[in-house]
Enzyme design. Structure first.
Site, PDB file in Angstrom:
ATOM      1  N   ASP A 190      -9.572   4.041  -1.531  1.00  0.00           N
ATOM      2  CA  ASP A 190      -9.933   4.496  -0.845  1.00  0.00           C
ATOM      3  C   ASP A 190     -11.629   4.971  -0.995  1.00  0.00           C
ATOM      4  O   ASP A 190     -12.140   5.743  -0.817  1.00  0.00           O
ATOM      5  CB  ASP A 190      -9.174   5.377  -0.134  1.00  0.00           C
ATOM      6  N   GLU A 201       2.358   4.752  -4.062  1.00  0.00           N
ATOM      7  CA  GLU A 201       2.561   6.294  -5.003  1.00  0.00           C
ATOM      8  C   GLU A 201       3.886   6.758  -5.309  1.00  0.00           C
ATOM      9  O   GLU A 201       4.290   7.682  -6.841  1.00  0.00           O
ATOM     10  CB  GLU A 201       1.207   6.998  -4.840  1.00  0.00           C
ATOM     11  N   ASP A 231       0.848  -1.236  -0.054  1.00  0.00           N
ATOM     12  CA  ASP A 231      -0.145   0.242  -0.248  1.00  0.00           C
ATOM     13  C   ASP A 231       1.108   1.416   0.273  1.00  0.00           C
ATOM     14  O   ASP A 231       1.722   1.245   0.149  1.00  0.00           O
ATOM     15  CB  ASP A 231      -0.960   0.127   0.998  1.00  0.00           C
TER      16      ASP A 231
END
Length: 985
Positions: A641, A567, A564
């Site tokens: 999300d 980015e 996770d």
């Protein structure tokens, strides 16, 4: 995002206040993301400049003269490659810069157009900057994204050449042509004589060339003639009208981005002639058929942005950037598909406009003006590198793209089952209790997930010793039931003395650096953190060592990984990410590689999972949030999300479809919605939809109520259990679809334009889809209180209801309304298909491995059908050694046959343990939907297999409405891996 919680804070008030403010701003309850935290085009210097450049060109119209031309004397074509120099005129005095261009014609029929900037000498590099960043344009995107398909077609040939341009024929049967115009520079790509794609069609190409940073002299400073002459010769000025305010420095949200290389964006307009629909460029929360971006009714006012970002509670129907970026766009018109792949890993914006074209007004009476889709691609740095695909079918595009960037990795079979997750299961006892209750209520699942709270104070590769006292015991408990554990591991490493991972990262020099060359320190879940630089081979090797069982203590063979925040997410960074002037391996700036950063971390974890134990050759399963072209080779993704709302349920389908057509089909969305508490109807409908996501995971925020399926009141628990059991019964069909995705890049769930490229009425439909090549047509219900579904029928084939086998009254190009009460999933069988199922209910896929099969045959209008089954051990790489079963099933007339799909001599294959066990697996039952009336009197069929003839009973039934019939043959007993025939005569 993993979710919200209290990070370990520094005792210093200033730091505490900083982190507290950041976390509050990120996690204050809201209905949508704070869009002001992310740039619009006019807040991004290079986007604003290039949009203004385009506006100026459009305003000038026919008087606009694009400043790019190819010098005929410097152009050549040899062995499938065209090489030349583009001269860019940069001022009124006629000064130019040289831009080498290479057009490569590949054996696949793909063309590649690459434009670079001619390198400067050492003296010029010194002028350029004094930082540690590399002086040339970033040229390593290919290293991460491309794995094959670059072999040049030496049969490509010159069809015509003159001082004004060159025409080159290439591709299958020389049906493709590239017409390269020298002045102004542009390229037309043709198929069968018709133009489909034009590069620089409107003259919007702009490559911001190198220039030195010239400080304005003080009034008293003397400027010599020699210095002025050198400046004019070495780096002529651009027109004074250019906006220089963001050339060397740019500020947003209190963060300043130094730009040691100055402006270096690349922009190009690409026109799809005669194409009204374009698709792709994920990830965005909008319709599959991309919208125009220049304002007006039904249009966006911003370009689509590709800049991987941590965007929580993202807004819908927006071109706003999300977590991943795949710069692949396809254009569709009746019976024709073309596409482009923009290989650039920097921040990118894409404008889309549509224009009617009718050169002959009389043509309006013969179908009217055609629509051209005009796109404008703008990237902050790097090369101008474009791959052009001329189709002509969607399958051709995905196949060619797959040859370049790779195809979906063959997954672990368990990963196609249901995944149970929340942020967070609080202890090993909690995990075991969830597992027990799923069993108690006979709810199948395969994987339970752990979010960040399982660690010791957010230190990855550790366990909270108070709450997870016995992770090995927990893992063994799951393993007995055939289940797996997934643990989250993120790229930020807690900066605290005595933590072995942090200590090693620093001592080995493997962290991302700031612009001054020191380890970059930012804030994420652990508080102060460093980031592994996964661009470095040494970092990948070190990272791999951390996953060894003797180092990641508590992990087991049934432990898999979730990446996770890659980015990367940096809570106190610009736009919640890393500063662009940070430095990576090789001294490349982060601005150059931002969009591929997530892939490099995903890759490092994938490599780690391959090597965590010597001799353990098992397929990795690694989920990623951030991705780029090529990430499909490494695992699965999810859409981040989302919210527990009907709108987000509806938005998930086009988002997942966009992933599939863009080469990354192993995709899903958080079932139930990550943020918030879904009402029971919404949760039930979401599980029904999720049962048809390639990646199927329920997930929830730490502040959301517990919502495991067994907690729900009836009838919702039973409704969700039925959806899960449907998913598990169809696992053989899903696995076969993944096999094809692995072979040729084909989507796993397929939009109508992909399956029916001749049916224009389906081109903008993105709320229904086919599952692989099964003929299963799904239309999930995504609206509250909706008890019917309108399904678009794209062809003249017969369709049946999946659950009751009724023949439906369908008509091509029309919508069919079907009943869809809460307990029902609108699911149709298309005639002409055969697909495999496993009908014995089990609690996990591991326990189904050696169950017998059921075949479902949906008879076509012509009375035939065909399909296939691919199966291997679902775990190892033995399938690469021929250890698999691949069968083709075909119904012709009154005979149903199973044959080896690839024509292999299976008897010559030495059987491993798995193949030996599969000898005992058979086809137990066959259901023939649309059975002919001539079978009504039959009581048995003849089965011939391995030289023996036996009989099996046949039961013939009429559907409830009496308008259709189906037959069931039971106890067939023919081996799933053998040739057999069944005669209904």
């Amino acid at each position: 995002m993993a979710g919200a919680g209290t990070s370990q804070l520094s005792p210093r008030w200033a730091v505490f206040l900083c982190l507290f403010t950041i976390l509050c701003s990120l996690f204050t309850p809201a209905v949508a993301v704070k869009e002001n935290d992310f740039k619009k085009c006019d807040q991004s210097g290079f986007c604003k400049r290039n949009r203004a450049y385009a506006d100026n060109a459009v305003a000038l119209g026919s008087s606009w003269q694009a400043p790019y031309k190819i010098v005929p004397g410097l152009a050549s074509f040899k062995d499938g490659q065209f090489n030349a120099i583009i001269l860019k005129t940069i001022d009124e005095q006629g000064n130019t810069v040289r831009l080498p261009i290479t057009v490569s014609f590949l054996k696949s029929g793909t063309a590649r157009v690459t434009v670079d900037e001619q390198r400067r000498q050492e003296k010029d590099i010194e002028l350029r900057h004094n930082s540690g960043a590399r002086p040339e344009r970033y040229n390593e995107a290919e290293k991460w994204a491309i794995v094959g398909g670059l072999e040049v077609d030496k049969n490509a040939k010159v069809a015509h050449e003159s001082e004004t341009g060159i025409k080159i024929q290439y591709g299958p049967d020389s049906a493709f042509e590239a017409d390269i115009n020298y002045e102004p520079y542009s390229i037309e790509f043709k198929r069968d004589g018709a133009t489909h794609i034009r590069l620089n069609d409107r003259g919007l190409m702009n490559l911001e060339h190198w220039r030195p940073k010239i400080e304005k002299p003080e009034p008293e400073k003397k400027g010599g003639e020699e210095g002025q002459e050198e400046k004019k010769e070495e780096a002529p000025e651009v027109p004074a009208s250019a906006d220089e305010s963001t050339w060397w420095e740019e500020t947003f949200g209190g963060n300043t981005d130094s730009k040691p290389r100055g402006p270096e964006s690349v922009a190009l307009d690409i026109t799809f002639l005669g194409y009204e629909h374009v698709y792709g460029i994920p990830e965005h929360a909008g319709p599959l058929s991309l919208k125009e971006t220049r304002g007006g009714e039904g249009k966006y006012s911003e370009p689509y942005r590709l800049y991987n970002s941590d965007v929580f509670e993202y807004v819908l129907d927006s071109p706003m950037t999300l977590y991943g970026a795949i710069p692949l766009m396809q254009a569709q018109r009746k019976d024709s598909t073309v596409g482009v792949f923009w290989l650039n890993t920097a921040e990118t914006w894409v404008d889309i406009t549509k224009a009617k074209e009718s050169k002959n007004p009389l043509a309006l009476s013969v179908g009217g003006a055609k629509t051209n889709t005009q796109t404008h691609w703008i990237s902050e740095s790097g090369l101008m590198d474009v791959f052009v695909f001329l189709g002509p079918t969607p399958r051709d595009i995905t196949k060619s793209y797959g040859e370049l960037t790779g195809t979906t990795a063959m997954p672990q079979e368990f990963s196609l089952g249901y995944h149970q997750c929340r942020w967070n299961y609080v202890s090993d006892d909690d995990v075991k209790e969830v597992d027990r209750k799923m069993d108690r209520y006979k709810i199948p699942y395969d994987v339970i997930w752990l979010d960040i709270e399982y660690t010791d104070d957010r230190k990855y590769f550790t366990w909270d010793n108070d709450m997870f006292k016995d992770p090995i015991g927990m893992g063994k408990h799951l393993d007995v039931h055939g289940r797996k554990l997934v643990a989250i591991i993120d790229p930020h490493i807690k900066n605290v003395a005595g933590y072995h991972v942090s200590d090693e990262l620093k001592s080995k020099g493997l962290a991302v650096k700031n612009k001054d060359g020191n380890d970059f320190d930012g804030w994420c879940w652990p508080g102060s953190s460093y980031w592994i630089d996964a661009f470095s081979p040494a970092a990948i090797k070190w990272w791999s060592s951390l996953f060894n069982y003797d180092r990641f203590k508590g992990s087991m063979e049934n432990t898999f990984i979730w990446n996770d925040m890659n980015e990367p997410s940096v809570f106190n960074g610009p736009e919640v990410t890393m500063p662009k002037d940070n430095l990576h391996h090789g001294n490349w700036e982060h601005r150059d590689v931002h969009n591929v950063n997530g892939l490099t971390f995903h890759n490092a974890t994938f490599e780690a999972m391959l090597s965590r134990k010597k001799g353990e050759l098992r397929r990795p399963f690694v989920l990623t949030r951030s991705f780029y072209a090529g990430s499909q080779r490494l695992g699965a993704m999810w859409t981040g999300d989302n919210q527990a709302s009907w709108e987000h349920l509806g938005a998930a389908i086009p988002m997942i479809l966009a992933q599939g057509i863009s080469g990354f089909p192993f995709a899903g969305a958080d079932v139930g919605g990550f943020f918030g508490n879904p009402e029971l109807e919404l949760q039930s409908r979401w599980y029904q939809a999720g049962a048809f996501y390639p990646f199927f995971r329920g997930h929830a925020h730490i502040d959301a109520r517990r919502r495991e399926p067994f907690l729900l009141a009836e009838p919702h628990r039973s409704i969700i259990t039925s959806a899960l059991r449907l998913r598990y019964s169809l696992l053989p069909a899903w696995y076969t679809a993944f096999y094809h995705a692995n072979k040729d890049g084909s989507p796993i769930i397929r939009p109508l334009y992909w399956t029916h490229p001749s049916e224009e009425g389906g081109f903008d439909i993105d709320d229904q889809f086919f599952v692989g090549s099964t003929g299963l047509l799904v239309k999930p219900v995504v609206e509250k209180d909706k008890t019917t579904a309108d399904i678009y029928i794209p062809d003249d084939e017969v369709y049946y209801d999946y659950f009751n086998y009724k023949k439906l009254a369908t008509s091509k190009g029309k919508h069919l309304t079907v009943d869809a009460p809460l307990e029902s999933i609108p699911l149709l069988l298309r005639g002409g298909h055969i697909f495999p199922r496993r009908d014995t209910p089990r609690r996990s896929s591991q326990l189904m491995k050696f169950d017998d099969y059921t075949l479902v045959v949906a008879v076509s209008k012509k009375g035939d059908a065909e399909g296939e089954l691919y199966v291997d051990d679902g775990d190892s790489f033995d399938y690469e050694k021929g250890q698999y079963i691949h069968r083709k099933f075909k119904l012709e007339g009154s005979t149903l046959a199973s044959t080896e799909a690839e024509g292999r001599d299976v008897k010559s294959i030495k059987e491993g343990e798995w193949l030996k066990r599969m000898r005992g697996v058979s086809v137990d039952k066959i259901i023939i939907v649309g059975a002919p009336s001539s079978w009504a009197s039959k009581k048995e069929v003849v089965v011939e297999s391995e030289g023996k003839k036996t009989t099996a009973p046949l039961d013939y039934h009429k559907t409830e409405d009496g308008k259709n019939a189906y037959a069931i043959v039971r106890g067939i007993g023919a081996g799933i891996g053998t040739d057999w025939t069944i005669s209904f005569a």
